[in-house]
Write a protein that holds these residues in place. Structure first.
Motif, short mmCIF file in Angstrom:
data_model
loop_
_atom_site.label_atom_id
_atom_site.label_comp_id
_atom_site.label_asym_id
_atom_site.label_seq_id
_atom_site.Cartn_x
_atom_site.Cartn_y
_atom_site.Cartn_z
N GLY A 176 0.80 -1.21 0.00
CA GLY A 176 0.00 0.00 0.00
C GLY A 176 0.83 1.26 0.00
N ARG A 177 2.13 1.12 -0.18
CA ARG A 177 3.00 2.29 -0.21
C ARG A 177 3.24 2.75 -1.65
N THR A 178 2.20 2.74 -2.44
CA THR A 178 2.36 3.09 -3.86
C THR A 178 2.53 4.59 -4.07
N LYS A 179 2.21 5.40 -3.07
CA LYS A 179 2.30 6.84 -3.24
C LYS A 179 3.70 7.37 -2.98
N SER A 180 4.53 6.61 -2.29
CA SER A 180 5.89 7.09 -2.01
C SER A 180 6.76 6.97 -3.25
N LEU A 181 7.89 7.64 -3.23
CA LEU A 181 8.82 7.58 -4.36
C LEU A 181 9.34 6.16 -4.55
N LYS A 182 9.64 5.49 -3.45
CA LYS A 182 10.12 4.11 -3.54
C LYS A 182 9.05 3.20 -4.16
N GLY A 183 7.81 3.37 -3.76
CA GLY A 183 6.72 2.58 -4.32
C GLY A 183 6.52 2.83 -5.80
N GLN A 184 6.67 4.08 -6.20
CA GLN A 184 6.52 4.40 -7.62
C GLN A 184 7.67 3.84 -8.44
N LEU A 185 8.90 3.86 -7.89
CA LEU A 185 10.04 3.27 -8.59
C LEU A 185 9.90 1.76 -8.72
N ILE A 186 9.41 1.11 -7.67
CA ILE A 186 9.18 -0.34 -7.74
C ILE A 186 8.12 -0.64 -8.79
N GLY A 187 7.08 0.16 -8.84
CA GLY A 187 6.06 -0.02 -9.87
C GLY A 187 6.61 0.17 -11.27
N LEU A 188 7.49 1.15 -11.44
CA LEU A 188 8.12 1.38 -12.75
C LEU A 188 9.00 0.21 -13.15
N ILE A 189 9.75 -0.33 -12.21
CA ILE A 189 10.61 -1.48 -12.50
C ILE A 189 9.78 -2.68 -12.94
N TYR A 190 8.70 -2.94 -12.23
CA TYR A 190 7.87 -4.09 -12.58
C TYR A 190 7.09 -3.87 -13.87
N ALA A 191 6.73 -2.63 -14.15
CA ALA A 191 6.05 -2.35 -15.42
C ALA A 191 6.97 -2.60 -16.59
N THR A 192 8.24 -2.21 -16.46
CA THR A 192 9.18 -2.46 -17.56
C THR A 192 9.47 -3.95 -17.70
N GLN A 193 9.43 -4.68 -16.61
CA GLN A 193 9.67 -6.12 -16.71
C GLN A 193 8.51 -6.83 -17.41
N TYR A 194 7.30 -6.33 -17.26
CA TYR A 194 6.16 -6.93 -17.95
C TYR A 194 6.08 -6.51 -19.40
N MET A 195 6.72 -5.42 -19.76
CA MET A 195 6.66 -4.89 -21.13
C MET A 195 7.90 -5.28 -21.93
N ARG A 196 8.37 -6.49 -21.78
CA ARG A 196 9.59 -6.91 -22.46
C ARG A 196 9.42 -7.06 -23.97
N VAL A 197 8.27 -7.50 -24.43
CA VAL A 197 8.06 -7.66 -25.87
C VAL A 197 8.10 -6.31 -26.59
N PRO A 198 7.41 -5.27 -26.09
CA PRO A 198 7.57 -3.97 -26.74
C PRO A 198 9.01 -3.44 -26.67
N LEU A 199 9.73 -3.76 -25.59
CA LEU A 199 11.12 -3.34 -25.50
C LEU A 199 11.98 -4.02 -26.56
N ILE A 200 11.70 -5.28 -26.81
CA ILE A 200 12.44 -5.99 -27.86
C ILE A 200 12.17 -5.35 -29.21
N ILE A 201 10.92 -5.00 -29.46
CA ILE A 201 10.57 -4.36 -30.73
C ILE A 201 11.24 -2.99 -30.85
N LEU A 202 11.20 -2.20 -29.78
CA LEU A 202 11.85 -0.88 -29.81
C LEU A 202 13.36 -0.99 -29.98
N ASN A 203 13.97 -1.98 -29.34
CA ASN A 203 15.40 -2.20 -29.52
C ASN A 203 15.72 -2.58 -30.96
N SER A 204 14.89 -3.41 -31.55
CA SER A 204 15.10 -3.81 -32.95
C SER A 204 14.99 -2.61 -33.88
#
Length: 77
Positions: free
Chosen positions: A39-67
């Motif tokens: 429930g600590r999603t409002k803190s900076l740490k919580g938002q950074l953790i959310g950003l890290i996990y969002a990028t981990q779930y978006m690996r296929v678009p990252l592969i396409i963008l890298n290509s």
């Protein structure tokens, strides 16, 4: 510094977040997903953790963008 260089920088940062391993790197430092879901999603740490996990779930678009980035670099010289 142009717009393309800035976009490449953001792509490299997204790649760095996407390869972080939770068991080996994030959990020992207290950055695991279980702390994010408490429930600590409002803190900076919580938002950074959310950003890290969002990028981990978006690996296929990252592969396409890298290509696309590699293709543009090869074509442009």
């Amino acid at each position: 510094m142009g717009l393309w260089t800035l976009l490449e920088g953001f792509l490299l940062l997204a790649n760095a977040f996407a390869i972080l391993n939770e068991d080996r790197f994030l959990a020992p430092r207290g950055w695991s997903f279980s702390e994010f879901s408490v429930g600590r999603t409002k803190s900076l740490k919580g938002q950074l953790i959310g950003l890290i996990y969002a990028t981990q779930y978006m690996r296929v678009p990252l592969i396409i963008l890298n290509s696309i980035c590699i293709f543009v670099k090869l074509v442009s010289g």
